[in-house]
Motif scaffolding. Structure first.
Motif, mmCIF file in Angstrom:
data_model
loop_
_atom_site.group_PDB
_atom_site.id
_atom_site.type_symbol
_atom_site.label_atom_id
_atom_site.label_comp_id
_atom_site.label_asym_id
_atom_site.label_seq_id
_atom_site.Cartn_x
_atom_site.Cartn_y
_atom_site.Cartn_z
ATOM 1 N N GLU A 150 0.846 -1.198 0.000
ATOM 2 C CA GLU A 150 0.000 0.000 0.000
ATOM 3 C C GLU A 150 0.879 1.244 0.000
ATOM 4 O O GLU A 150 1.610 1.496 0.950
ATOM 5 N N ASN B 133 -3.194 5.457 1.609
ATOM 6 C CA ASN B 133 -4.571 5.118 1.982
ATOM 7 C C ASN B 133 -5.501 6.305 1.754
ATOM 8 O O ASN B 133 -6.606 6.367 2.285
ATOM 9 N N CYS C 148 -8.036 8.361 -0.504
ATOM 10 C CA CYS C 148 -8.995 8.021 -1.563
ATOM 11 C C CYS C 148 -10.103 9.069 -1.605
ATOM 12 O O CYS C 148 -10.453 9.662 -0.578
ATOM 13 N N CYS D 109 -16.076 -1.022 0.744
ATOM 14 C CA CYS D 109 -14.745 -0.851 1.313
ATOM 15 C C CYS D 109 -14.812 -0.461 2.783
ATOM 16 O O CYS D 109 -15.435 0.550 3.126
ATOM 17 N N ARG E 227 -12.725 0.949 4.429
ATOM 18 C CA ARG E 227 -12.059 2.226 4.617
ATOM 19 C C ARG E 227 -13.069 3.348 4.855
ATOM 20 O O ARG E 227 -12.812 4.287 5.610
ATOM 21 N N THR E 228 -14.233 3.239 4.217
ATOM 22 C CA THR E 228 -15.224 4.320 4.244
ATOM 23 C C THR E 228 -15.702 4.648 5.654
ATOM 24 O O THR E 228 -15.775 5.822 6.035
ATOM 25 N N MET F 119 -12.084 2.409 8.849
ATOM 26 C CA MET F 119 -10.655 2.644 8.964
ATOM 27 C C MET F 119 -10.375 3.831 9.877
ATOM 28 O O MET F 119 -10.970 4.901 9.727
ATOM 29 N N LEU G 119 -4.318 9.332 7.417
ATOM 30 C CA LEU G 119 -4.111 9.301 5.975
ATOM 31 C C LEU G 119 -2.682 9.720 5.658
ATOM 32 O O LEU G 119 -2.117 10.591 6.310
ATOM 33 N N PHE H 202 -5.702 0.327 0.782
ATOM 34 C CA PHE H 202 -6.954 1.016 1.088
ATOM 35 C C PHE H 202 -6.873 2.484 0.688
ATOM 36 O O PHE H 202 -7.187 3.387 1.458
ATOM 37 N N GLY H 203 -6.424 2.680 -0.542
ATOM 38 C CA GLY H 203 -6.329 4.021 -1.086
ATOM 39 C C GLY H 203 -6.371 3.967 -2.606
ATOM 40 O O GLY H 203 -6.378 2.890 -3.199
ATOM 41 N N TYR I 40 -7.327 -3.379 7.449
ATOM 42 C CA TYR I 40 -7.346 -1.965 7.106
ATOM 43 C C TYR I 40 -6.859 -1.058 8.235
ATOM 44 O O TYR I 40 -6.491 0.089 7.992
ATOM 45 N N ASN I 41 -6.846 -1.563 9.476
ATOM 46 C CA ASN I 41 -6.364 -0.751 10.596
ATOM 47 C C ASN I 41 -5.036 -1.239 11.166
ATOM 48 O O ASN I 41 -4.571 -0.706 12.185
#
Length: 361
Positions: free
Chosen positions: A45, A48, A50, A57, A59-60, A63, A67, A128-129, A300-301
């Protein structure tokens, strides 16, 4: 990349385990013996960041990481530790696939074909980006190509422009995948969470095909649509009819991991890989933009952090006590119910049969 040598070494014993012919302990011992001294990097990655709000996802809404972008020096340090497969290794792998239980996937272009060929053989430069928002993405690919590392990433065509496209093609990006969840703006907005420009999407995809064909670039343009159970499967045939045979590789991908899509009662998954159990703890690592090494590309974390390449080499992290204990937890199925791996759709090796010490999926 996937560890293709690991997959070949363990294929027979895995099949026996899935058929109930050998015990879980025997399978675990075989996997431990097949673990390479150095890990294969599955996903790297670089950012991250986006500009989408995708419903599929985590991430939305889930996460919590800051960033940012991977520091160029750190990226270079990681790339130096990645060994690409030799042409002979890849040739043997492709031949192996045509003779193994995977041979059926060559009948049609589907996600299994993508996973065990393109994804298995190349470094994934997204996480995740959105890679197109990474200001260093062109230079990063250049560095990887100097090491003869095949590179692939998935992106949103609305973030591509012709200048960036030409730069990516010029430096030899191996695989350029556009994610497009349908044939009209409203369907895509439903899943991407923001308005999209369909004219721009079609223009950039067609321009990609045109430039590749006109200039004999080696880049393979890929188009994929995520399948959310029955919620958008009615568009599948039309989607493939629209794009297949247009100078690119188009396929429909199952939306893996229903724990991310809890509101979708129609969720289903038919991919070959997801019908098995997780092998990544013995095979690959993924790296977040800050250097955190995790065994799962969907972490993602960074909850399952095994170490950081700013402080240790990939080899040291891979062979650490912490990583060995993590593999043991997978093999024995001893993770508590609250553990990250316990809620995943792809089961841990020992989760299905802790008492009987055998595997039955």
């Amino acid at each position: 990349m996937l560890n293709i040598n690991f997959l070949k070494k363990t294929a027979d014993v895995k099949k026996k385990a899935l058929n109930g012919e050998i015990s879980l302990d025997e399978l675990s011992n075989c996997y431990e013996k097949a673990v390479a001294q150095n890990p294969v990097v599955f996903q790297l990655e670089t950012t991250n960041v986006c500009n989408m709000r995708c419903t599929m996802c985590p991430r939305t809404n889930q996460m919590q990481r800051k960033l940012g972008y991977m520091e160029p020096e750190l990226y270079g340090k990681i790339i130096e530790q990645i060994e690409p497969y030799s042409p002979s290794e890849l040739l043997k792998w492709r031949k192996y696939l045509t003779l193994s239980d995977f041979k059926d996937m060559f009948i049609k272009s589907d996600e299994d074909y993508f996973a065990f060929t393109i994804s298995a053989e190349s470094l994934t430069l997204h996480g995740f980006g959105e890679p197109l928002l990474d200001p260093h993405i062109v230079d990063r690919i250049k560095i990887a190509k100097l090491r003869n590392i095949p590179v692939y990433f998935s992106c949103n065509p609305n973030n591509m422009n012709e200048g960036l496209l030409r730069s990516l093609l010029d430096i030899g990006l191996d695989y350029l995948k556009y994610s497009v969840e349908g044939l009209d703006a409203e369907i895509i907005r439903k899943y991407r969470g923001v308005k999209v420009n369909m004219e721009q999407i079609y223009n950039i995809i067609n321009k990609s095909i045109e430039l590749v064909e006109r200039n004999n670039y080696r880049t393979l343009v890929i188009l994929t649509m995520l399948l959310f159970g029955k919620t958008n499967e009615e568009t599948t045939d039309a989607y493939l009819k629209e794009w297949c045979g247009q100078g690119l590789f188009a396929y429909v991908k199952n939306a893996h991991h229903a724990w991310v899509y809890k509101d979708d009662d129609n969720f289903s998954n038919t991919s070959q890989y997801m019908r098995s159990f997780c092998e990544h703890p013995w095979m690959t690592v993924s790296i977040l933009y800050d250097g955190t090494v995790v065994p799962c590309a969907l972490d993602y974390n960074g909850i399952l952090a095994m170490g950081n390449v700013k402080e240790q080499s990939l080899e040291e992290i891979w062979n650490s006590k912490k990583y060995r204990e993590f593999r043991k937890g997978h093999a024995e199925g001893t993770f508590p119910e609250s553990h990250y791996c316990s809620v995943c759709d792809l089961p841990v090796m020992g989760a299905k049969n802790k008492k009987k010490k055998s595997l039955s999926l």
